[in-house]
Design an enzyme around this catalytic site. Structure first.
Site, mmCIF file in Angstrom:
data_model
loop_
_atom_site.group_PDB
_atom_site.id
_atom_site.type_symbol
_atom_site.label_atom_id
_atom_site.label_comp_id
_atom_site.label_asym_id
_atom_site.label_seq_id
_atom_site.Cartn_x
_atom_site.Cartn_y
_atom_site.Cartn_z
ATOM 1 N N ASP A 21 0.837 -1.209 0.000
ATOM 2 C CA ASP A 21 0.000 0.000 0.000
ATOM 3 C C ASP A 21 0.870 1.257 0.000
ATOM 4 O OD1 ASP A 21 -2.382 1.377 -0.026
ATOM 5 O OD2 ASP A 21 -2.630 1.337 2.152
ATOM 6 N N HIS A 38 2.353 3.266 -9.115
ATOM 7 C CA HIS A 38 2.264 1.819 -9.347
ATOM 8 C C HIS A 38 3.499 1.319 -10.104
ATOM 9 C CE1 HIS A 38 -1.624 1.962 -7.610
ATOM 10 N NE2 HIS A 38 -2.236 2.522 -8.631
ATOM 11 N N LEU A 132 12.013 -20.023 -5.012
ATOM 12 C CA LEU A 132 11.033 -19.188 -4.297
ATOM 13 C C LEU A 132 9.712 -19.294 -5.052
ATOM 14 C CD1 LEU A 132 10.289 -16.812 -2.278
ATOM 15 C CD2 LEU A 132 10.945 -15.261 -4.125
HETATM 16 C C1 FPP Z 1 -2.033 0.002 -3.380
HETATM 17 O O1 FPP Z 1 -1.556 1.331 -3.262
HETATM 18 C C2 FPP Z 1 -1.446 -0.642 -4.549
HETATM 19 C C3 FPP Z 1 -2.144 -1.233 -5.571
HETATM 20 C C4 FPP Z 1 -3.625 -1.294 -5.611
HETATM 21 C C5 FPP Z 1 -1.451 -1.828 -6.742
HETATM 22 C C6 FPP Z 1 -0.256 -2.671 -6.448
HETATM 23 C C7 FPP Z 1 0.509 -2.867 -7.696
HETATM 24 C C8 FPP Z 1 1.869 -2.854 -7.791
HETATM 25 C C9 FPP Z 1 2.760 -2.731 -6.619
HETATM 26 C C10 FPP Z 1 2.518 -2.900 -9.118
HETATM 27 C C11 FPP Z 1 2.754 -4.175 -9.801
HETATM 28 C C12 FPP Z 1 2.730 -5.432 -9.063
HETATM 29 C C13 FPP Z 1 2.902 -6.649 -9.635
HETATM 30 C C14 FPP Z 1 2.947 -7.848 -8.762
HETATM 31 C C15 FPP Z 1 3.062 -6.849 -11.095
HETATM 32 P P1 FPP Z 1 -2.593 2.528 -3.329
HETATM 33 O O2 FPP Z 1 -2.762 2.899 -4.762
HETATM 34 O O3 FPP Z 1 -3.864 2.134 -2.642
HETATM 35 O O4 FPP Z 1 -1.853 3.649 -2.548
HETATM 36 P P2 FPP Z 1 -2.522 4.807 -1.655
HETATM 37 O O5 FPP Z 1 -3.081 4.126 -0.433
HETATM 38 O O6 FPP Z 1 -1.371 5.692 -1.338
HETATM 39 O O7 FPP Z 1 -3.563 5.474 -2.485
#
Ligand code: FPP
Length: 251
Positions: A21, A38, A132
């Protein structure tokens, strides 16, 4: 060991699950669109996979897209889908060369067929790897998982099976999306919030929880090692007393 039948002696850190997050806030702090966060989050994923290997972790499970994330602005959802597609094209070969087994959990049926095909191909290619096991949760939700496990437990039941046997914790457990991967020993959440957000609800019944303020794109090898160190300071009791755990006697 299963979530329904934990072994108190099992304190070796085999499985780390992560709620990644903070990508959006990281991007906003830099006055950039959320998708930029992201993209940076993907770099942190690479670092954490390396850190998991360095720390001899056997299983790493990453929450990449929840059942509820479809409700985000359309542009952000499309950009995330693009990022997953390009990652599948670019990262899988490298992961395979490094002995990583890749798995996906979640309801894949909502993704474009081309993406589902890439996911299946990646799983097939890497299925024999043993260094892994990385499980990526995509369109995953803990409610969905428990419901699909209960449904499959019914579908798989023989006519003579009793309702108690079909709906026993052990039988539901064996139908969970994550199996045969055991439940996480440690669940990490970055980004400062202290909640589970419908991730692995059943599996984390006895997981140790580690919350950090660090936003996901800033999460790296040092933070991973800090979480591992913190885990080894804890005493896992699985409902027993501390004395029972220390003496190894559970009666
Ligand atoms: C949450 O942060 C994150 C996500 C919903 C997306 C996670 C995706 C990645 C880390 C990129 C790619 C991953 C893979 C495995 C290919 P948020 O957007 O909710 O952050 P915020 O709370 O600051 O708004």
């Amino acid at each position: 060991m299963s979530a329904a039948n934990p072994e108190p002696s099992a304190s070796l850190l085999k499985h780390v699950a992560i709620i990644m997050d903070g990508n959006g806030r990281w991007a906003m702090q830099r006055r950039r669109p959320r998708a930029f966060g992201h993209q940076a989050g993907l770099k942190a994923v690479r670092k954490v996979i390396e850190a998991a290997v360095d720390n001899r972790v056997e299983f790493l499970t990453l929450f990449a897209f929840s059942s509820e994330n479809w409700g985000r602005p359309q542009d952000e959802v499309s950009r995330l889908m693009q990022l997953f597609m390009t990652s599948l094209d670019k990262e899988v070969k490298r992961l395979h060369e490094n002995g990583v087994k890749l798995r996906f959990i979640g309801d894949a049926s909502r993704f474009p067929e081309s993406m589902q095909a890439k996911m299946q191909k990646a799983e097939q290619l890497t299925s024999g790897n043993e260094r892994l096991c990385v499980t990526v949760a995509l369109n995953y939700g803990g409610y969905w998982d428990i419901c699909q496990a209960a449904r499959r437990a019914c579908e798989d039941a023989s006519p003579e099976m009793s309702l108690d046997a079909i709906f026993s914790p052990e039988n539901i457990d064996r139908h969970l999306a994550l199996r045969p991967v055991p439940p996480p020993d440690l669940l990490i959440r970055s980004g400062g919030d202290q909640r589970i957000s419908n991730f692995l609800l059943w599996d984390i019944a006895y997981s140790e929880l580690y919350f950090t303020q660090t936003l996901w794109p800033d999460f790296g090898k040092e933070e991973f090692s800090r979480a591992v160190k913190d885990y080894y300071k804890r005493q896992r009791r699985f409902g027993l007393t501390g004395q029972q755990v220390v003496s190894g006697v559970s009666s």
